[in-house]
Scaffold this active site. Structure first.
Site, PDB file in Angstrom:
ATOM      1  N   HIS A  63       4.131  20.098  -2.331  1.00  0.00           N
ATOM      2  CA  HIS A  63       3.058  20.672  -3.225  1.00  0.00           C
ATOM      3  C   HIS A  63       3.065  19.853  -4.382  1.00  0.00           C
ATOM      4  O   HIS A  63       2.194  20.320  -5.308  1.00  0.00           O
ATOM      5  CB  HIS A  63       3.050  22.137  -3.602  1.00  0.00           C
ATOM      6  N   SER A  74      -7.959  -4.684 -13.325  1.00  0.00           N
ATOM      7  CA  SER A  74      -9.063  -4.128 -14.347  1.00  0.00           C
ATOM      8  C   SER A  74      -9.831  -5.254 -14.943  1.00  0.00           C
ATOM      9  O   SER A  74      -9.262  -6.207 -15.192  1.00  0.00           O
ATOM     10  CB  SER A  74      -8.589  -3.137 -15.118  1.00  0.00           C
ATOM     11  N   LYS A 100      -3.278  -4.361 -16.350  1.00  0.00           N
ATOM     12  CA  LYS A 100      -3.371  -3.171 -15.298  1.00  0.00           C
ATOM     13  C   LYS A 100      -3.168  -3.984 -13.812  1.00  0.00           C
ATOM     14  O   LYS A 100      -3.673  -4.909 -13.667  1.00  0.00           O
ATOM     15  CB  LYS A 100      -4.570  -2.498 -15.444  1.00  0.00           C
ATOM     16  N   GLU A 130      -4.346   0.654  -1.136  1.00  0.00           N
ATOM     17  CA  GLU A 130      -5.810   1.341  -0.927  1.00  0.00           C
ATOM     18  C   GLU A 130      -6.608   0.645   0.078  1.00  0.00           C
ATOM     19  O   GLU A 130      -7.656   1.055   0.874  1.00  0.00           O
ATOM     20  CB  GLU A 130      -6.592   1.004  -2.268  1.00  0.00           C
TER      21      GLU A 130
END
Length: 487
Positions: free
Chosen positions: A210, A340, A346, A353
């Site tokens: 969870h 980024s 970053k 993805e």
């Protein structure tokens, strides 16, 4: 006029020759190997700019080769009622079909949009015309002559209909792509995950259910679970192949086998098996084989399951690599590119993805295949075959390429962050679970709540309260022992 400008460019820039079919004269690009029926389709379907996938065109070439072999061996090509072929012409026909199957020298000769006639007749005739004209050229004959000694219908399409040959080619293309591209990629990914599982078997980390802290496990165990998912995916890919091994060839127009030899379908399947190593077989019932594409729907359902697995594995690894300071950061993903345009330094989980987007596309493709199978088949023909074939092959190729890239650019360079894994285990409230046999569930729950409230670890709190003797406590709170069943 095509919205992509195909027709306008051809009209303005390309010299033409005039060809004739049963509907009259057609202007065809002068040097094209295709003929009138292909050109009509190019002009009729200026829809997407997406030509038929090369894997499907090559499969059509291979199926035409197998059909030519069957007709040669049955004596049909040399004894046809109209224009029987000489031995050299038969061999030229087979050689031309092989060139289409190879996908090299004739690759630019298949310009028809995928959104065409629903049976695939346009593309079937496109391949017939190219093989016919190339065979004439191989024989030293004029491929532009209106009198075709090697005819696209009479010889290349002998004993065939688009209605049985196009779905046969779809099955062949999909099965070959899965066998040669997808299954190796899935095995490669499973092996890479197994390697990580072995290397990280000593790394203790916290489990999560969870998205909440759970009992400890080993990072190697977690990645062993991922590896098993990929092993099962490779098995599902095998099941996907099995779903398309039965071929409609031999049914001709409606399943009756009109205009073909009774042994034709079996012989074509034998030739295809010899060429591919895949155990193709003639349809048990040609009326089902021609009319329904349930096997392709079944096949793509297995591809959807593979996509679900790949999405899950990629997403889990994305979560495990989150951070580096404010996430889990239990694995370190390779730095591949700036993440980024505004935040310096970053780095994003780009390979995860990419694979997740491919999985999403394939899951969506499954809806197209299922809908086409359910709604496109009326009586003796499914009229959604080009989009079904295109979509299924796209799914296979996308999954294979994305899995390959994920291994090469993500898994290969991924490292375990042992410090982050160890730190999370000790501060986890779920450590209290191992005290259940000693103090009971209720008291253990009270300890967990107090530990959370005070910010102390379970170990610290137990020592303060003298919950258990020190040796018993250390043994009970040994995180490694929590990762396996205890006698």
């Amino acid at each position: 006029m095509s919205i992509f400008g195909k027709a306008s460019r051809a009209a303005a820039d390309v010299p033409f020759r005039t060809e004739r079919d049963t509907m009259g004269e057609v202007r065809v690009p002068a040097q094209a190997y295709y003929g009138a029926q292909t050109q009509r389709a190019v002009e009729n379907f200026p829809i997407s700019g997406w030509e038929l996938r090369p894997e499907l065109v090559q499969a059509l070439g291979l199926v035409k080769y197998a059909a030519g072999v069957a007709n040669r061996d049955l004596g049909k090509l040399a004894h046809t009622g109209k224009n029987p072929l000489k031995d050299g012409q038969i061999e030229a026909l087979l050689a031309a079909a092989r060139e289409v199957a190879a996908g090299e020298t004739l690759a630019g000769q298949f310009p028809i949009d995928v959104f065409q006639t629903g049976s695939g007749t346009s593309s079937n005739m496109n391949v017939n015309e190219v093989i016919s004209n190339r065979a004439l050229e191989l024989c030293g004959l004029d491929r532009f002559s209106p009198d075709k000694p090697i005819h696209p219908n009479d010889h290349v399409n002998m004993g065939q209909s688009t209605n049985d040959m196009f779905p046969t080619a779809i099955h062949v293309a999909v099965a070959m792509c899965i066998q040669n591209q997808l299954r190796p990629a899935l095995h490669k990914m499973a092996a890479a995950l197994e390697e990580k599982a072995r290397a990280w078997d000593d790394v203790i980390k916290i489990g999560r259910t969870h998205l909440a802290d759970a009992t400890p496990l080993r990072l190697g165990q977690e990645f062993g679970g991922f590896a098993r998912q990929l092993q099962l995916s490779a098995e599902r890919a095998g099941q996907a192949i099995a779903a398309v091994l039965e071929l409609p060839v031999g049914g001709t127009a409606v399943g009756t086998g009109i205009n073909t030899h009774p042994e034709f379908g079996r012989r074509v399947c034998e030739a295809l098996e010899s060429e591919t190593g895949l155990a193709f077989r003639e349809a048990a019932n040609h009326f089902e084989g021609n009319a329904q594409r349930d096997g392709l729907v079944d096949c793509h359902g297995d591809l959807r399951a593979v996509a679900v697995t790949l999405f899950n594995v990629a997403n889990n690894i994305r979560w495990l690599g989150s951070g580096p300071r404010c996430g889990f950061y239990e694995v370190q993903l390779p730095d591949l590119q700036p993440g980024s345009s505004i935040m310096p330094g970053k780095v994003n989980p780009v390979m995860c993805e990419s694979l997740m987007q491919v999985a999403a596309r394939v899951i969506g493709n499954d809806q197209t295949v299922a809908f086409s199978g359910a709604t496109g088949g009326q009586f003796q023909l499914n009229i959604m075959m080009p989009v079904m074939g295109q979509t299924a092959i796209e799914s296979v190729v996308l999954l294979a390429n994305a899995a390959d890239a994920f291994v090469d650019f993500c898994l290969a360079g991924m490292e375990a962050n042992r410090e982050a894994c160890n730190a999370a285990v000790e501060k986890s409230l779920a450590m209290v679970t191992s005290l259940n046999p000693h103090i009971g569930y209720e008291k253990a729950a009270q300890l967990a709540k107090e530990a959370f409230k005070t910010g102390k670890t379970i170990r610290e709190l137990c020592r303060e309260k003298n919950i258990l003797p020190a040796d018993v406590l250390d043994k009970a709170l040994d995180p490694f022992s929590m990762t396996e069943p205890q006698a």
